[in-house]
Design a protein around this motif. Structure first.
Motif, PDB file in Angstrom:
ATOM      1  N   PHE A 100     -14.598  -3.968  -2.592  1.00  0.00           N
ATOM      2  CA  PHE A 100     -15.221  -4.661  -1.712  1.00  0.00           C
ATOM      3  C   PHE A 100     -16.523  -5.282  -2.119  1.00  0.00           C
ATOM      4  CE2 PHE A 100     -11.416  -1.758   0.300  1.00  0.00           C
ATOM      5  CZ  PHE A 100     -11.135  -2.939   0.298  1.00  0.00           C
ATOM      6  N   TRP A 101     -16.221  -6.503  -1.558  1.00  0.00           N
ATOM      7  CA  TRP A 101     -17.954  -7.536  -1.410  1.00  0.00           C
ATOM      8  C   TRP A 101     -18.115  -8.585  -0.884  1.00  0.00           C
ATOM      9  CZ3 TRP A 101     -20.409  -8.339  -6.641  1.00  0.00           C
ATOM     10  CH2 TRP A 101     -20.366  -7.420  -7.805  1.00  0.00           C
ATOM     11  N   GLN A 102     -19.029  -8.133  -0.187  1.00  0.00           N
ATOM     12  CA  GLN A 102     -19.471  -9.098   1.113  1.00  0.00           C
ATOM     13  C   GLN A 102     -19.412 -10.008   0.665  1.00  0.00           C
ATOM     14  OE1 GLN A 102     -23.085  -8.025   2.984  1.00  0.00           O
ATOM     15  NE2 GLN A 102     -22.956  -5.368   3.017  1.00  0.00           N
ATOM     16  N   VAL A 103     -19.300 -11.326   1.583  1.00  0.00           N
ATOM     17  CA  VAL A 103     -19.636 -12.524   1.151  1.00  0.00           C
ATOM     18  C   VAL A 103     -20.150 -12.868   1.978  1.00  0.00           C
ATOM     19  CG1 VAL A 103     -17.189 -12.599  -0.056  1.00  0.00           C
ATOM     20  CG2 VAL A 103     -17.316 -13.441   1.988  1.00  0.00           C
ATOM     21  N   HIS A 104     -20.647 -14.731   2.089  1.00  0.00           N
ATOM     22  CA  HIS A 104     -21.797 -15.292   2.831  1.00  0.00           C
ATOM     23  C   HIS A 104     -20.882 -16.500   3.171  1.00  0.00           C
ATOM     24  CE1 HIS A 104     -25.147 -11.832   3.200  1.00  0.00           C
ATOM     25  NE2 HIS A 104     -24.369 -11.918   4.150  1.00  0.00           N
ATOM     26  N   GLY A 105     -20.481 -16.991   3.572  1.00  0.00           N
ATOM     27  CA  GLY A 105     -20.004 -18.742   3.601  1.00  0.00           C
ATOM     28  C   GLY A 105     -19.550 -19.198   4.702  1.00  0.00           C
TER      29      GLY A 105
END
Length: 144
Positions: A114-119
């Motif tokens: 799992f990866w954190q995302v910003h957007g």
């Protein structure tokens, strides 16, 4: 075997050996140059110390030129240029949000991680495109 031959043989071995401790500093190529002088002295050519040193300098220039001409950059040629560069591999991927992006923060699954995302805010299940990777956080934009 003359003392000069022994000196050049030891110098060649030391320079080649030092390359293992400090790779990329041309010591290997200087070691080859010393080995060349060693071979000439071993053959019994009557060379003065000055001439031996001059030959070492010339052989050094030639061996480094051979390196630049034939070997430099060859290791970089590959059919997988992004191998072991996960950040670069991620660019352009279209992923599905595992958790909604709320206040600019969300999460996606890539493979088994799992990866954190910003957007921009988006609901769960939205398709997003990776546009940048910054300190292990994926910067994404909406794919649709």
């Amino acid at each position: 075997m003359s003392n000069a031959a022994i000196v050049w043989a030891v110098l060649a071995l030391v320079l080649i050996g030092l390359e293992t401790l400090a790779p990329g500093i041309f010591l290997l190529w200087f070691g080859f140059a010393a080995a060349g002088v060693f071979l000439l002295v071993l053959l019994g050519l009557p060379l003065s110390v000055v001439m031996q040193t001059l030959l070492f300098v010339i052989f050094s220039f030639v061996s480094v030129a051979v390196y630049f001409r034939y070997f430099r950059g060859k290791a970089n040629e590959t059919d997988h240029p992004l191998l072991n560069q996960k950040n670069q591999q991620m660019l352009g991927l279209v992923l599905i949000l595992e958790s909604a992006i709320v206040n600019g923060h969300g999460r996606v699954k890539v493979g088994d991680a799992f990866w954190q995302v910003h957007g921009p805010d988006a609901p769960l299940g939205s398709r997003v495109t990776v546009i940048a990777v910054d300190d292990g956080i994926l910067k994404v934009g909406l794919a649709d």
